[in-house]
Design an enzyme around this catalytic site. Structure first.
Site, mmCIF file in Angstrom:
data_model
loop_
_atom_site.group_PDB
_atom_site.id
_atom_site.type_symbol
_atom_site.label_atom_id
_atom_site.label_comp_id
_atom_site.label_asym_id
_atom_site.label_seq_id
_atom_site.Cartn_x
_atom_site.Cartn_y
_atom_site.Cartn_z
ATOM 1 N N ASP A 7 3.620 -9.225 -9.036
ATOM 2 C CA ASP A 7 4.306 -8.097 -8.409
ATOM 3 C C ASP A 7 5.565 -8.653 -7.738
ATOM 4 O O ASP A 7 5.499 -9.278 -6.681
ATOM 5 C CB ASP A 7 3.365 -7.438 -7.383
ATOM 6 C CG ASP A 7 4.089 -6.409 -6.513
ATOM 7 O OD1 ASP A 7 5.321 -6.281 -6.633
ATOM 8 O OD2 ASP A 7 3.413 -5.754 -5.703
ATOM 9 N N GLN A 55 9.124 -7.729 -3.989
ATOM 10 C CA GLN A 55 9.832 -8.465 -2.931
ATOM 11 C C GLN A 55 10.312 -9.828 -3.429
ATOM 12 O O GLN A 55 10.791 -10.633 -2.643
ATOM 13 C CB GLN A 55 8.923 -8.668 -1.704
ATOM 14 C CG GLN A 55 8.392 -7.389 -1.103
ATOM 15 C CD GLN A 55 9.462 -6.554 -0.398
ATOM 16 O OE1 GLN A 55 10.558 -7.037 -0.115
ATOM 17 N NE2 GLN A 55 9.146 -5.307 -0.131
ATOM 18 N N CYS A 64 2.249 0.011 3.982
ATOM 19 C CA CYS A 64 1.492 0.206 2.717
ATOM 20 C C CYS A 64 0.623 -1.014 2.418
ATOM 21 O O CYS A 64 0.497 -1.424 1.254
ATOM 22 C CB CYS A 64 2.414 0.494 1.538
ATOM 23 S SG CYS A 64 3.429 1.944 1.768
HETATM 24 N N1 C6P Z 1 7.404 -1.934 -0.422
HETATM 25 C C1 C6P Z 1 8.134 -1.714 1.892
HETATM 26 O O1 C6P Z 1 8.720 -1.140 2.793
HETATM 27 P P1 C6P Z 1 8.120 0.746 -5.153
HETATM 28 O O2 C6P Z 1 7.920 1.704 -4.044
HETATM 29 O O3 C6P Z 1 7.316 1.130 -6.359
HETATM 30 O O4 C6P Z 1 9.556 0.474 -5.465
HETATM 31 O O5 C6P Z 1 7.558 -0.663 -4.658
HETATM 32 C C2 C6P Z 1 6.195 -0.783 -4.348
HETATM 33 C C3 C6P Z 1 5.908 -2.138 -3.800
HETATM 34 C C4 C6P Z 1 5.059 -2.981 -4.497
HETATM 35 N N2 C6P Z 1 4.802 -4.225 -4.069
HETATM 36 C C5 C6P Z 1 5.350 -4.709 -2.956
HETATM 37 C C6 C6P Z 1 5.061 -6.117 -2.546
HETATM 38 C C7 C6P Z 1 6.201 -3.899 -2.194
HETATM 39 O O6 C6P Z 1 6.757 -4.394 -1.087
HETATM 40 C C8 C6P Z 1 6.486 -2.580 -2.615
HETATM 41 C C9 C6P Z 1 7.354 -1.660 -1.790
HETATM 42 C C10 C6P Z 1 8.268 -1.183 0.466
HETATM 43 O O7 C6P Z 1 7.468 -2.717 2.080
HETATM 44 C C11 C6P Z 1 8.078 0.287 0.408
HETATM 45 S S1 C6P Z 1 6.420 0.777 0.760
#
Ligand code: C6P
Length: 412
Positions: free
Chosen positions: A199, A202, A365
């Site tokens: 994943d 980040q 999250c």
């Molecule tokens: N974290 C944060 O503020 P999306 O929303 O699909 O672009 O990314 C999801 C996601 C998946 N894995 C990791 C490690 C993440 O950090 C994130 C998104 C943001 O931390 C929004 S919740």
């Protein structure tokens, strides 16, 4: 090293005021700001290039198709993929992981099979696997975390074994900025015949990543965290794995032939990309990657390490702050998570907002992490290439105000 003061001038929003104060943006881990190069590309598309792709024989459609596919090629080069057709466009990291779970997972995961995650994953790398495990009767095992948020791999041989079908781990934690040591995990997964999903939500934005050198089977990331538009995500997969994956969504653009009783499907990448995509977003995303390449990801990472070191030092010098995350600065990115003792994170966030300082507060999250740490949430400041030491000084001044306001409340 990069010149953050100069780079900042490329970001129109960073020249604006919030609540009458200069905006101090410390929430790039949620979504980064966009340079004018990306904003201009979006503007140009709608003014001069707008047409649907892969469909028209006319000039505009062919031009839009060519620009769209140039981004696919750029991404494949950026992450060291073998070719462009292994780059699948999605809406975001979340959709990329769901695509793997729903397409590869439903085909390959059966009752009793094991999916391995870590306790520090974002919900996007937990919930899709829980949904799959529930449907298939599979088991999820978690690699535990140490109190400093590093992974505890002491019992890794019991967690990852012959029943494991996939190991899915984040490259960098969105809560603590911990950069996981993934190489041994990838080797371990492969040694038992399991796949490895990284994943990179980040990671792709901060860490130079070569998917073939790492030998990951899947890599998921989002454009909006790396200077690009929202609504564009990427799933990289090894060609031989993607080739066998059935379509997840059906519709236009992903077929070879359709009759009333059955359909056959297009080759990669179209087979996994149903419907009209976010054309302008994909086109503008190339400009974001070119911007990152020009500055250099290693320069960005070292800039973030320097800012993190400064932020941790200054936070540590304030009394009554609890800090989270590993001590080794080279093992963390530009994220600092903390709590002001005795003050709810939401109150901290609101007081800072009045000063024009944007940070994220709450569970980020990552509720399993919060439960493990026995906390409701944290305050999180996250840095990117446009942040400066002055932004951190503003944060510290804001926190001094938080402490002063709450000291007055307590005295009363
Ligand atoms: N974290 C944060 O503020 P999306 O929303 O699909 O672009 O990314 C999801 C996601 C998946 N894995 C990791 C490690 C993440 O950090 C994130 C998104 C943001 O931390 C929004 S919740």
């Amino acid at each position: 090293m990069l010149d953050a003061y100069r780079l900042k001038t490329d970001f129109p929003i960073l020249q604006t005021n919030m609540n009458g104060k200069s905006l101090v943006f410390l929430d790039s881990a949620a979504s980064s700001q966009k340079p004018f190069q990306v904003i201009d590309a979006l503007d140009k598309y709608y003014k001069e290039e707008n047409a649907n792709i892969h469909r028209g024989v006319y000039y505009l459609s062919q031009k839009a198709t060519e620009l769209f596919e140039r981004t696919r090629i750029k991404i494949s080069e950026f992450i060291g993929a073998k070719c462009a057709k292994v780059i699948i466009f999605t809406r975001n990291t979340t959709e990329s992981i769901n695509l793997v779970a729903q397409s590869w997972g439903r085909q390959n995961i059966n009752r009793g099979d094991v999916i391995v995650l870590t306790e520090l994953e974002h919900h996007s790398n937990i919930v899709p696997w829980q949904m799959l495990a529930q449907e298939k009767g599979a088991v999820i095992k978690y690699i535990p975390i140490n109190p400093d948020s590093s992974l505890d791999t002491t019992n890794i041989n019991e967690i990852i074994d012959y029943r494991t079908k996939i190991v899915a781990v984040s490259q960098m934690s969105n809560v603590t900025g911990t950069i996981h040591d993934i190489k041994p995990l990838i080797a371990k997964a492969h040694s038992v015949g399991a796949l490895f999903l990284l994943d990179g939500a980040q990671g792709a934005c901060h860490i130079e990543t070569n998917v073939r050198e790492l030998d990951v089977d899947f890599y998921a990331f989002s454009a909006h965290k790396m200077l690009g538009p929202t609504g564009v995500g990427v799933l990289y997969g090894k060609e031989e794995i993607l080739e066998k994956m059935p379509p997840w969504m059906g519709g236009g653009d992903m077929i070879s032939d359709v009759s009333l009783d059955k359909s056959t499907y297009a080759d990669l990448p179209a087979r996994l990309e149903a419907g009209t995509p976010h054309i302008s977003g994909v086109i503008a995303f190339r400009h974001a990657i070119e911007y990152l390449e020009k500055v250099g990801l290693e320069n960005i990472h070292q800039h973030e390490v320097a800012l993190t070191e400064y932020a941790l030092e200054r936070l540590d010098s304030l009394n009554g702050i609890t800090l989270y995350g590993v001590n080794d600065l080279q093992k963390r990115g530009g994220v600092v998570s903390f709590n002001v003792n005795g003050v709810h994170a939401h109150d901290v966030g609101s007081i800072l907002d009045e000063e024009g300082i944007a940070i994220r507060v709450g569970h980020h999250c990552a509720q399993p992490f919060m439960k493990k740490m026995k906390i409701a949430g944290t305050c999180r400041a996250s840095f990117y290439l446009y942040n400066t030491k002055e932004d951190i000084d503003a944060l510290i001044n804001g926190l001094l105000q938080v402490k002063e306001i709450f000291a007055r409340v307590v005295k009363r």
